[in-house]
Design a protein around this motif. Sequence first.
Motif, PDB file in Angstrom:
ATOM      1  N   THR A 125       0.884  -1.291   0.074  1.00  0.00           N
ATOM      2  CA  THR A 125      -0.067  -0.102  -0.104  1.00  0.00           C
ATOM      3  C   THR A 125       0.987   1.410  -0.002  1.00  0.00           C
ATOM      4  N   ALA A 126       0.561   2.357  -0.672  1.00  0.00           N
ATOM      5  CA  ALA A 126       1.538   3.353  -0.731  1.00  0.00           C
ATOM      6  C   ALA A 126       0.872   4.220   0.441  1.00  0.00           C
ATOM      7  N   PHE A 127       1.552   4.834   1.183  1.00  0.00           N
ATOM      8  CA  PHE A 127       1.099   5.955   2.096  1.00  0.00           C
ATOM      9  C   PHE A 127       0.886   7.053   1.287  1.00  0.00           C
ATOM     10  N   VAL A 128      -0.173   7.773   1.490  1.00  0.00           N
ATOM     11  CA  VAL A 128      -0.682   9.003   0.792  1.00  0.00           C
ATOM     12  C   VAL A 128      -0.848  10.284   1.733  1.00  0.00           C
ATOM     13  N   THR A 129      -0.235  11.362   1.265  1.00  0.00           N
ATOM     14  CA  THR A 129      -0.269  12.588   2.215  1.00  0.00           C
ATOM     15  C   THR A 129      -0.238  13.851   1.106  1.00  0.00           C
ATOM     16  N   THR A 130      -0.648  14.806   1.753  1.00  0.00           N
ATOM     17  CA  THR A 130      -0.605  16.264   0.672  1.00  0.00           C
ATOM     18  C   THR A 130       0.157  17.272   1.561  1.00  0.00           C
ATOM     19  N   ARG A 131       0.806  18.064   0.668  1.00  0.00           N
ATOM     20  CA  ARG A 131       1.702  19.339   1.125  1.00  0.00           C
ATOM     21  C   ARG A 131       1.328  20.402   0.079  1.00  0.00           C
ATOM     22  N   ARG A 132       0.985  21.410   0.731  1.00  0.00           N
ATOM     23  CA  ARG A 132       0.727  22.610  -0.146  1.00  0.00           C
ATOM     24  C   ARG A 132       2.201  23.729  -0.328  1.00  0.00           C
ATOM     25  N   VAL A 133       2.183  23.982  -1.528  1.00  0.00           N
ATOM     26  CA  VAL A 133       3.570  24.775  -1.700  1.00  0.00           C
ATOM     27  C   VAL A 133       3.309  26.300  -1.046  1.00  0.00           C
ATOM     28  N   GLU A 134       4.246  26.385  -0.116  1.00  0.00           N
ATOM     29  CA  GLU A 134       4.117  27.435   0.512  1.00  0.00           C
ATOM     30  C   GLU A 134       4.939  28.627   0.174  1.00  0.00           C
ATOM     31  N   PHE A 135       4.713  29.827   0.341  1.00  0.00           N
ATOM     32  CA  PHE A 135       5.592  31.141  -0.525  1.00  0.00           C
ATOM     33  C   PHE A 135       6.911  30.966   0.063  1.00  0.00           C
ATOM     34  N   SER A 136       7.458  30.280   1.112  1.00  0.00           N
ATOM     35  CA  SER A 136       9.012  30.398   1.469  1.00  0.00           C
ATOM     36  C   SER A 136       9.437  28.992   0.581  1.00  0.00           C
ATOM     37  N   ASP A 137       8.558  28.289  -0.022  1.00  0.00           N
ATOM     38  CA  ASP A 137       9.243  27.302  -0.839  1.00  0.00           C
ATOM     39  C   ASP A 137       9.474  27.677  -2.224  1.00  0.00           C
ATOM     40  N   THR A 138       8.928  28.858  -2.561  1.00  0.00           N
ATOM     41  CA  THR A 138       9.271  29.311  -3.936  1.00  0.00           C
ATOM     42  C   THR A 138      10.588  29.879  -4.063  1.00  0.00           C
ATOM     43  N   ASP A 139      10.858  30.226  -5.459  1.00  0.00           N
ATOM     44  CA  ASP A 139      12.164  30.994  -5.668  1.00  0.00           C
ATOM     45  C   ASP A 139      11.881  32.004  -6.864  1.00  0.00           C
ATOM     46  N   ALA A 140      12.823  32.787  -6.951  1.00  0.00           N
ATOM     47  CA  ALA A 140      12.976  33.937  -7.926  1.00  0.00           C
ATOM     48  C   ALA A 140      12.359  33.554  -9.449  1.00  0.00           C
ATOM     49  N   ALA A 141      12.478  32.104  -9.451  1.00  0.00           N
ATOM     50  CA  ALA A 141      11.847  31.428 -10.948  1.00  0.00           C
ATOM     51  C   ALA A 141      10.247  31.640 -10.663  1.00  0.00           C
ATOM     52  N   GLY A 142       9.759  31.749  -9.627  1.00  0.00           N
ATOM     53  CA  GLY A 142       8.409  31.627  -9.623  1.00  0.00           C
ATOM     54  C   GLY A 142       7.694  30.520  -9.435  1.00  0.00           C
ATOM     55  N   ILE A 143       8.686  29.599  -9.053  1.00  0.00           N
ATOM     56  CA  ILE A 143       7.939  28.001  -8.849  1.00  0.00           C
ATOM     57  C   ILE A 143       8.565  27.546  -7.444  1.00  0.00           C
ATOM     58  N   ALA A 144       8.458  26.353  -7.113  1.00  0.00           N
ATOM     59  CA  ALA A 144       8.720  25.649  -5.677  1.00  0.00           C
ATOM     60  C   ALA A 144      10.289  25.433  -6.214  1.00  0.00           C
ATOM     61  N   HIS A 145      11.207  25.861  -5.291  1.00  0.00           N
ATOM     62  CA  HIS A 145      12.548  25.544  -5.418  1.00  0.00           C
ATOM     63  C   HIS A 145      12.702  23.894  -5.321  1.00  0.00           C
ATOM     64  N   PHE A 146      13.858  23.558  -5.881  1.00  0.00           N
ATOM     65  CA  PHE A 146      14.003  22.047  -5.654  1.00  0.00           C
ATOM     66  C   PHE A 146      14.311  21.660  -4.532  1.00  0.00           C
ATOM     67  N   VAL A 147      14.689  22.296  -3.665  1.00  0.00           N
ATOM     68  CA  VAL A 147      15.095  21.552  -2.039  1.00  0.00           C
ATOM     69  C   VAL A 147      13.761  21.629  -1.425  1.00  0.00           C
ATOM     70  N   ALA A 148      12.538  22.240  -1.664  1.00  0.00           N
ATOM     71  CA  ALA A 148      11.409  22.293  -1.098  1.00  0.00           C
ATOM     72  C   ALA A 148      10.836  20.699  -1.492  1.00  0.00           C
ATOM     73  N   PHE A 149      10.980  19.993  -2.321  1.00  0.00           N
ATOM     74  CA  PHE A 149      10.711  18.529  -2.809  1.00  0.00           C
ATOM     75  C   PHE A 149      11.367  17.652  -1.761  1.00  0.00           C
ATOM     76  N   PHE A 150      12.703  17.815  -1.334  1.00  0.00           N
ATOM     77  CA  PHE A 150      13.402  17.040  -0.523  1.00  0.00           C
ATOM     78  C   PHE A 150      12.630  17.309   0.779  1.00  0.00           C
ATOM     79  N   ARG A 151      12.451  18.374   1.442  1.00  0.00           N
ATOM     80  CA  ARG A 151      11.737  18.654   2.531  1.00  0.00           C
ATOM     81  C   ARG A 151      10.336  17.843   2.579  1.00  0.00           C
ATOM     82  N   MET A 152       9.710  18.095   1.484  1.00  0.00           N
ATOM     83  CA  MET A 152       8.375  17.220   1.297  1.00  0.00           C
ATOM     84  C   MET A 152       8.504  15.815   1.661  1.00  0.00           C
TER      85      MET A 152
END
Lengths: 144, 144, 144, 144
Positions: C3-30
Amino acid sequence: MATAFVTTRRVEFSDTDAAGIAHFVAFFRMMEQAEHELLRSIGLSVVTHDASGKISWPRVSAKCDFQSAARFEELLEIEVRITRLGKTSVTYSHRFLRGGEQLATGEITSVCCRIREGKSPQPMTIPAAIAKKLKPFVAESVSN
Amino acid sequence: MATAFVTTRRVEFSDTDAAGIAHFVAFFRMMEQAEHELLRSIGLSVVTHDASGKISWPRVSAKCDFQSAARFEELLEIEVRITRLGKTSVTYSHRFLRGGEQLATGEITSVCCRIREGKSPQPMTIPAAIAKKLKPFVAESVSN
Amino acid sequence: MATAFVTTRRVEFSDTDAAGIAHFVAFFRMMEQAEHELLRSIGLSVVTHDASGKISWPRVSAKCDFQSAARFEELLEIEVRITRLGKTSVTYSHRFLRGGEQLATGEITSVCCRIREGKSPQPMTIPAAIAKKLKPFVAESVSN
Amino acid sequence: MATAFVTTRRVEFSDTDAAGIAHFVAFFRMMEQAEHELLRSIGLSVVTHDASGKISWPRVSAKCDFQSAARFEELLEIEVRITRLGKTSVTYSHRFLRGGEQLATGEITSVCCRIREGKSPQPMTIPAAIAKKLKPFVAESVSN
């Protein structure tokens, strides 16, 4: 009568530091997240657009007073109130609780600004439609 | 006569946000980094040990006022002064400059504490040897 | 059947970068947050204690492949599976989805270690009680 | 003969976690910082503009293998090499050392993209002037 917006955040491992507790900047991140969640709850976003372009809310000040440490995996309750709704700015006040015990209190003041690429943010009067939606969270309304 | 401790930090890409500027929590991280660098410059660390065990400096308050935005790759100059050296606490005041222009000012108050695993930090008198090393950075000394 | 464990996370403003998208390290935190949430769901924590002291799970590798960008306020679904449950290590595999579209896939391998202050983490056999609780999430079990 | 770009980063307190060591995502932040510093050293930036608009380098993959933990205030040496310079992408390989001991190795692959607001990044051929400047850091050049 003013209503607090209430949400929760869990202290994640990446929020902790070598002292074994939530690092102080984690509280500022959570304050912002709670503010943005308040905005979403009334159909707004911290980055919006109107007919003239992009509107956002740069911070002019942020502070937090810490009374007790938070630890990994603890679930914190965050209350957000608007303690000042000015012509161009909003002051959000935050309270962090863990099982009823107050851990920290914070405050962030943001200014409503027109955002144009490559230019400094330009303060502008908070649009009436936005101010109206924020009113229910105002604990003490003061015009500036 | 008090001397400011001066260091620099570059705005990294991971410090920026979707508004295209340094996110406000990046300023708090840099304030702490500058404070820790000041401590290293006088042979101290924010986490030390004496005969009785571990000593560290939990924050009781942190604040920052923002006057102008910082952008990716800009090199910021950070001045740190001690504006209060109390019996158990230290208040550091920070000034962020970019090419002479002031971008932000901040303040962090830390309390000298005995750290024991699984217990709350216990405030303690700042050891005389540490207080002596901090004195040269005191802009306004006040005893508490 | 795993079974997969499933959860959700919202992209927070502090996760974004000047390219206007979620910064890649945010994915590792999540990825880490999802893994810790999986552990909580079965009554475990990434930091535990047994009769001999503290046990934790330092990472030996982490990777993420990005197929599509995530933006501020988007709600991401995160699936976590255990793709390898070894004698001393666990490999978690992650899948990020937004409205059914896959954005990224990641993998983290952690080693069960005895933690003693001031010493390097010592790899140890995963306690049987813990391995048993992890089994339902194992997509492909391989002994090492 | 390829030259490694070499820089240093100190483990800051906000990089540490409750296990008392540098959190694994701190390594990814440092990998990116070293890559951006390499670009600055040859007069480039990860966000540039040409006659047709904005160019940036979204990551398609990032990974890191950890051999030993890093602790607060340690000064890490970071070596960056380009292990693949393709038509549209660059693979940077990183090595973290502390006093000659290797702590971790990482790899990030970025794709040269045209960036247009509100659109997905569009991969493009790396401009010849940029490829030429990157060549001295290529450890193994492979065309794709």
